[in-house]
Design a protein around this motif. Structure first.
Motif, PDB file in Angstrom:
ATOM      1  N   PRO A 335       0.836  -1.208   0.000  1.00  0.00           N
ATOM      2  CA  PRO A 335       0.000   0.000   0.000  1.00  0.00           C
ATOM      3  C   PRO A 335       0.872   1.261   0.000  1.00  0.00           C
ATOM      4  N   MET A 336       0.422   2.256  -0.728  1.00  0.00           N
ATOM      5  CA  MET A 336       1.228   3.460  -0.918  1.00  0.00           C
ATOM      6  C   MET A 336       0.607   4.663  -0.208  1.00  0.00           C
ATOM      7  N   GLU A 337       1.455   5.615   0.148  1.00  0.00           N
ATOM      8  CA  GLU A 337       1.028   6.924   0.631  1.00  0.00           C
ATOM      9  C   GLU A 337       1.925   7.982  -0.003  1.00  0.00           C
ATOM     10  N   TYR A 338       1.400   9.208  -0.090  1.00  0.00           N
ATOM     11  CA  TYR A 338       2.158  10.272  -0.745  1.00  0.00           C
ATOM     12  C   TYR A 338       1.948  11.584  -0.008  1.00  0.00           C
ATOM     13  N   MET A 339       2.823  12.517  -0.293  1.00  0.00           N
ATOM     14  CA  MET A 339       2.714  13.842   0.307  1.00  0.00           C
ATOM     15  C   MET A 339       3.275  14.872  -0.661  1.00  0.00           C
ATOM     16  N   PHE A 340       2.931  16.143  -0.447  1.00  0.00           N
ATOM     17  CA  PHE A 340       3.511  17.242  -1.215  1.00  0.00           C
ATOM     18  C   PHE A 340       4.307  18.145  -0.282  1.00  0.00           C
ATOM     19  N   GLN A 341       5.331  18.760  -0.858  1.00  0.00           N
ATOM     20  CA  GLN A 341       6.153  19.733  -0.148  1.00  0.00           C
ATOM     21  C   GLN A 341       6.368  20.938  -1.057  1.00  0.00           C
ATOM     22  N   TYR A 342       6.781  22.045  -0.444  1.00  0.00           N
ATOM     23  CA  TYR A 342       7.096  23.243  -1.227  1.00  0.00           C
ATOM     24  C   TYR A 342       8.320  23.922  -0.641  1.00  0.00           C
ATOM     25  N   THR A 343       8.989  24.679  -1.493  1.00  0.00           N
ATOM     26  CA  THR A 343      10.105  25.512  -1.055  1.00  0.00           C
ATOM     27  C   THR A 343       9.990  26.843  -1.763  1.00  0.00           C
ATOM     28  N   GLU A 344      10.299  27.928  -1.069  1.00  0.00           N
ATOM     29  CA  GLU A 344      10.227  29.258  -1.666  1.00  0.00           C
ATOM     30  C   GLU A 344      11.615  29.693  -2.106  1.00  0.00           C
ATOM     31  N   LEU A 345      11.676  30.304  -3.293  1.00  0.00           N
ATOM     32  CA  LEU A 345      12.930  30.798  -3.837  1.00  0.00           C
ATOM     33  C   LEU A 345      12.839  32.298  -4.030  1.00  0.00           C
ATOM     34  N   ALA A 346      13.954  32.980  -3.910  1.00  0.00           N
ATOM     35  CA  ALA A 346      13.963  34.432  -4.074  1.00  0.00           C
ATOM     36  C   ALA A 346      13.717  34.821  -5.524  1.00  0.00           C
ATOM     37  N   ASN A 347      14.231  34.021  -6.455  1.00  0.00           N
ATOM     38  CA  ASN A 347      14.095  34.296  -7.888  1.00  0.00           C
ATOM     39  C   ASN A 347      13.767  32.989  -8.612  1.00  0.00           C
ATOM     40  N   PRO A 348      13.015  33.072  -9.716  1.00  0.00           N
ATOM     41  CA  PRO A 348      12.616  31.837 -10.409  1.00  0.00           C
ATOM     42  C   PRO A 348      13.792  31.084 -11.017  1.00  0.00           C
ATOM     43  N   GLY A 349      14.895  31.789 -11.282  1.00  0.00           N
ATOM     44  CA  GLY A 349      16.053  31.132 -11.859  1.00  0.00           C
ATOM     45  C   GLY A 349      16.988  30.506 -10.851  1.00  0.00           C
ATOM     46  N   ASP A 350      16.688  30.651  -9.558  1.00  0.00           N
ATOM     47  CA  ASP A 350      17.548  30.059  -8.533  1.00  0.00           C
ATOM     48  C   ASP A 350      17.461  28.539  -8.589  1.00  0.00           C
ATOM     49  N   PRO A 351      18.557  27.847  -8.273  1.00  0.00           N
ATOM     50  CA  PRO A 351      18.507  26.379  -8.288  1.00  0.00           C
ATOM     51  C   PRO A 351      17.557  25.838  -7.232  1.00  0.00           C
ATOM     52  N   ILE A 352      16.847  24.778  -7.575  1.00  0.00           N
ATOM     53  CA  ILE A 352      15.937  24.133  -6.622  1.00  0.00           C
ATOM     54  C   ILE A 352      16.773  23.394  -5.586  1.00  0.00           C
ATOM     55  N   PRO A 353      16.586  23.673  -4.314  1.00  0.00           N
ATOM     56  CA  PRO A 353      17.440  23.064  -3.287  1.00  0.00           C
ATOM     57  C   PRO A 353      17.240  21.557  -3.187  1.00  0.00           C
ATOM     58  N   SER A 354      18.325  20.854  -2.901  1.00  0.00           N
ATOM     59  CA  SER A 354      18.263  19.407  -2.734  1.00  0.00           C
ATOM     60  C   SER A 354      18.235  19.001  -1.264  1.00  0.00           C
ATOM     61  N   ASN A 355      18.622  19.917  -0.364  1.00  0.00           N
ATOM     62  CA  ASN A 355      18.624  19.578   1.068  1.00  0.00           C
ATOM     63  C   ASN A 355      17.200  19.542   1.610  1.00  0.00           C
ATOM     64  N   GLU A 356      16.902  18.524   2.374  1.00  0.00           N
ATOM     65  CA  GLU A 356      15.552  18.301   2.876  1.00  0.00           C
ATOM     66  C   GLU A 356      15.061  19.442   3.756  1.00  0.00           C
ATOM     67  N   SER A 357      15.963  20.100   4.467  1.00  0.00           N
ATOM     68  CA  SER A 357      15.555  21.157   5.400  1.00  0.00           C
ATOM     69  C   SER A 357      14.954  22.360   4.687  1.00  0.00           C
ATOM     70  N   ALA A 358      15.179  22.483   3.384  1.00  0.00           N
ATOM     71  CA  ALA A 358      14.642  23.628   2.635  1.00  0.00           C
ATOM     72  C   ALA A 358      13.189  23.429   2.235  1.00  0.00           C
ATOM     73  N   TRP A 359      12.654  22.229   2.454  1.00  0.00           N
ATOM     74  CA  TRP A 359      11.303  21.919   2.006  1.00  0.00           C
ATOM     75  C   TRP A 359      10.338  21.862   3.184  1.00  0.00           C
ATOM     76  N   THR A 360       9.114  22.349   2.944  1.00  0.00           N
ATOM     77  CA  THR A 360       8.060  22.377   3.962  1.00  0.00           C
ATOM     78  C   THR A 360       6.916  21.478   3.520  1.00  0.00           C
ATOM     79  N   ASP A 361       6.405  20.671   4.433  1.00  0.00           N
ATOM     80  CA  ASP A 361       5.292  19.784   4.105  1.00  0.00           C
ATOM     81  C   ASP A 361       4.011  20.578   3.854  1.00  0.00           C
ATOM     82  N   VAL A 362       3.240  20.146   2.870  1.00  0.00           N
ATOM     83  CA  VAL A 362       1.873  20.649   2.695  1.00  0.00           C
ATOM     84  C   VAL A 362       1.006  19.967   3.745  1.00  0.00           C
ATOM     85  N   LEU A 363       0.355  20.770   4.569  1.00  0.00           N
ATOM     86  CA  LEU A 363      -0.460  20.244   5.658  1.00  0.00           C
ATOM     87  C   LEU A 363      -1.879  19.940   5.178  1.00  0.00           C
ATOM     88  N   LYS A 364      -2.588  19.171   5.961  1.00  0.00           N
ATOM     89  CA  LYS A 364      -3.975  18.870   5.630  1.00  0.00           C
ATOM     90  C   LYS A 364      -4.792  20.139   5.524  1.00  0.00           C
TER      91      LYS A 364
END
Length: 620
Positions: A335-364
């Motif tokens: 059985p599977m479960e999934y979640m979404f996360q988001y990270t905010e960037l100062a500019n759209p051309g900034d690299p998407i961070p790979s470190n987990e601490s930069a991402w925030t869970d989407v809450l219910k």
């Protein structure tokens, strides 16, 4: 007499997919008389590869030279009188003094490269006379054989193909296809490309990408040296959001068609999840418009792009966004479960961070009520009636009345195993929870900049979204399943925006932009005064995604003739005063309306935000 020849050049590599011959120097020559028989000959007989000495020999016959644009369009202008051209047959050549950008990462010239030229065809244009001169159209499609010959001379290697689901044969969009060269010492990553909406891709690379050794870049040679192969041995890996989720066995590179490949390779690939399960992934934003999370997002500004419907492009996002993809009940048979996360960037051309601490869970609480993700068909009979009605079990996140609530494991959404079908809607994201704000415009004077009230101008915010999936409760099985490019989001409310001008002063606090106007004559004489000789409209319109701004004048004898709207901050703000330049004497003694209409280039993935407006009434 002037002659104009226009057209488009493209080439074929695989499956009749057209590739523009872009950013390339093209030349026209008057044909030699003794070669006139080539006019009606097939293009393959006219095709010639010319070296520098042969190019110089044609110089005296050169009529014109130009460069194709990004999609292969070209235009020649020939002064017939000056160049003694009367409309006779032409030789159409491509000239290569260097390596153009055809999709490869670099434009370095191959070793011992010398400029060369290619005669594509000999043609007799069908000139038609116009007031501006003689015009003709000539489009050309280079065959796979000749185009790959040109690419090889330029040391450009390409792999084109399609990616589908092995079972359903549905195209797999938004997946990164990575081409690998199987080598004895170490496998080389050649290059990669992301599949489009039809699952198509083209990967461009150079020979140095597969001739790497432990001494590279000083010594490059395809290994093993004996016997010497002239091309790489290809297998593929597949990734979502930068994470490889599936790869072919390297032994695929030793099979016929994959070993020692030439510089043009066509492939048809398919993938499936572990044990034959389809892949669960996040792909699109919006149910109606389905903006692909990578292909339809402009990396330069985070706005929408590349949709056939031009009005759907160059929009930022607002409100609640439907996040769509493919969803299965299991992962690796569990059985599977999934979640979404988001990270905010100062500019759209900034690299998407790979470190987990930069991402925030989407809450219910960040998910819209009644997000339907699964259904179980159910037909219910009606007593004493000979028919049934469809009344399915509906599985929804934050279920409404009559729906079955989907369970959570922390911030992980548990895929309902009882659902017989899954909708592909992953969740409805309330983007206001990510980016929200308000600014008070109470002291704004129409005609002035909003920066006189709140400085500086309001801006978009940029968020990358990603989906993760795992076997229920199994932390070690977590994998990425789709990451978006940074998207532009704007949810800031402009509060207490003055409206109605001096005629009926009021304010509005529920809009995502500013639309405010007044008449200078009413400002000085009072809101109920009659206007006798001139009209001056003070206006202010603002939003970081500002669309069209216009004035409309209604009433007997009125026309929409005003001085042009001024945009001191293009695309963000318009403000100033526009005088009525129509004939004031044509206006009757009556009541009139002047309306300011402001477009907001915003979308929730389903539709474009409505225009906002303000108006003032007055009497002549």
């Amino acid at each position: 007499m002037k002659f104009y020849l226009r057209g488009r050049l493209h080439a074929i590599i695989c499956d009749d997919r057209q590739h523009p011959i872009s950013h390339t120097t093209v030349r026209l020559y008057v044909q030699e008389k003794e070669g006139s028989s080539l006019i009606s000959a097939p293009a393959k007989e006219a095709f010639q590869m010319l070296e520098e000495k042969q190019v110089k020999a044609k110089q005296k016959r050169l009529l014109a030279e130009t460069t194709t644009d990004a999609v292969g369009n070209y235009t020649f202008e020939i002064d017939g009188d000056k160049q003694k051209y009367k409309g006779e047959a032409l030789e159409f050549d491509l000239y290569y003094p260097d390596v153009p950008d055809y999709g490869q990462e670099d434009r370095e010239k191959p070793k011992n490269f010398t400029p060369f030229q290619v005669t594509l065809d000999v043609l007799q244009p069908r000139w038609r006379e116009t007031n501006d001169g003689l015009f003709a159209q000539w489009n050309h499609r280079a065959s796979r054989k000749w185009w790959c010959t040109i690419l090889k001379r330029l040391d450009i290697w390409v792999i084109c193909g399609t990616l589908r689901d092995c079972k359903s044969q549905q195209p797999q969009a938004g997946i990164e296809v990575i081409a690998m060269d199987d080598d004895v010492i170490s496998d080389d990553t050649l290059a990669s490309a992301i599949t489009d909406a039809q699952g198509r891709f083209c990967i461009y690379y150079r020979s140095k990408d597969f001739k790497k050794t432990f001494l590279s870049p000083f010594i490059n040679v395809e290994t093993p040296v004996f016997p010497l192969g002239n091309g790489p041995d290809i297998y593929f890996k597949f990734a979502l959001g930068g994470s490889v989720f599936y790869e072919e066995d390297s032994s695929e590179a030793r099979k016929p068609g994959r070993e020692n490949v030439d510089n043009c390779l066509c492939v048809r690939l398919c993938i499936e999840g572990s044990k034959g399960e389809p892949i669960s992934s996040f792909f699109h934003i919006g149910e109606s418009r389905r903006y692909h999370a990578i292909l339809n997002i402009n990396p330069a500004d985070g706005r929408t792009a590349n949709k056939m419907e031009t009005g759907w492009n160059e929009l930022a996002f607002y409100g609640t966004l439907a996040l769509l993809g493919t969803l299965e009940k299991t992962l690796n048979g569990q059985p599977m479960e999934y979640m979404f996360q988001y990270t905010e960037l100062a500019n759209p051309g900034d690299p998407i961070p790979s470190n987990e601490s930069a991402w925030t869970d989407v809450l219910k609480t960040d998910i819209g009520d009644g997000t339907i993700i699964g259904l179980t068909p159910k037909f219910v009979s009606i007593p004493n009636y000979p028919f049934f009605y469809y009344d399915p079990d509906i599985y929804a996140i934050n279920a409404k009345a009559g729906q079955i609530d989907v369970n959570f494991n922390g911030n992980w959404i548990i895929v309902p195993q009882a659902a017989q079908s899954l909708t592909g809607r992953l969740l409805n994201l309330i983007s206001n929870k990510l980016a929200v704000g308000a600014v008070n415009m109470a002291s704004l004077v129409p005609g002035n900049s909003t920066t006189t009230v709140v400085a500086p101008l309001q801006k978009n915010r940029y968020f990358s979204l990603r989906m993760k999936k795992r076997q229920a409760g199994n932390i070690s099985s977590e994998v990425l399943a789709g990451t978006s490019r940074p998207i532009a989001v704007f949810n800031t409310l402009y509060q207490n925006v003055p409206q109605g001008g001096s005629w009926a002063p009021g304010a509005v606090s529920t809009e995502l932009g500013v639309a405010s106007l007044d008449l200078k004559e009413l400002e000085s004489e009072g809101g109920c005064s009659k206007i006798t000789d001139a009209i001056s409209v003070a206006y202010t319109a603002a939003n970081p995604n500002l669309g069209d701004v216009s004035l409309t004048f209604s009433g007997p004898g009125a026309t929409n003739n005003f001085e042009p709207i001024v945009f001191p901050s293009p695309g963000e703000e318009a403000h100033g005063t526009a005088k009525y330049i129509g004939n004031f004497g044509d206006l009757k003694n009556c009541a009139y309306e002047i309306r300011l209409s402001v477009g907001l280039r915003l979308t929730n993935g389903e539709q474009t935000h409505h225009h906002i407006w303000d108006r003032v009434l007055f009497c002549r």
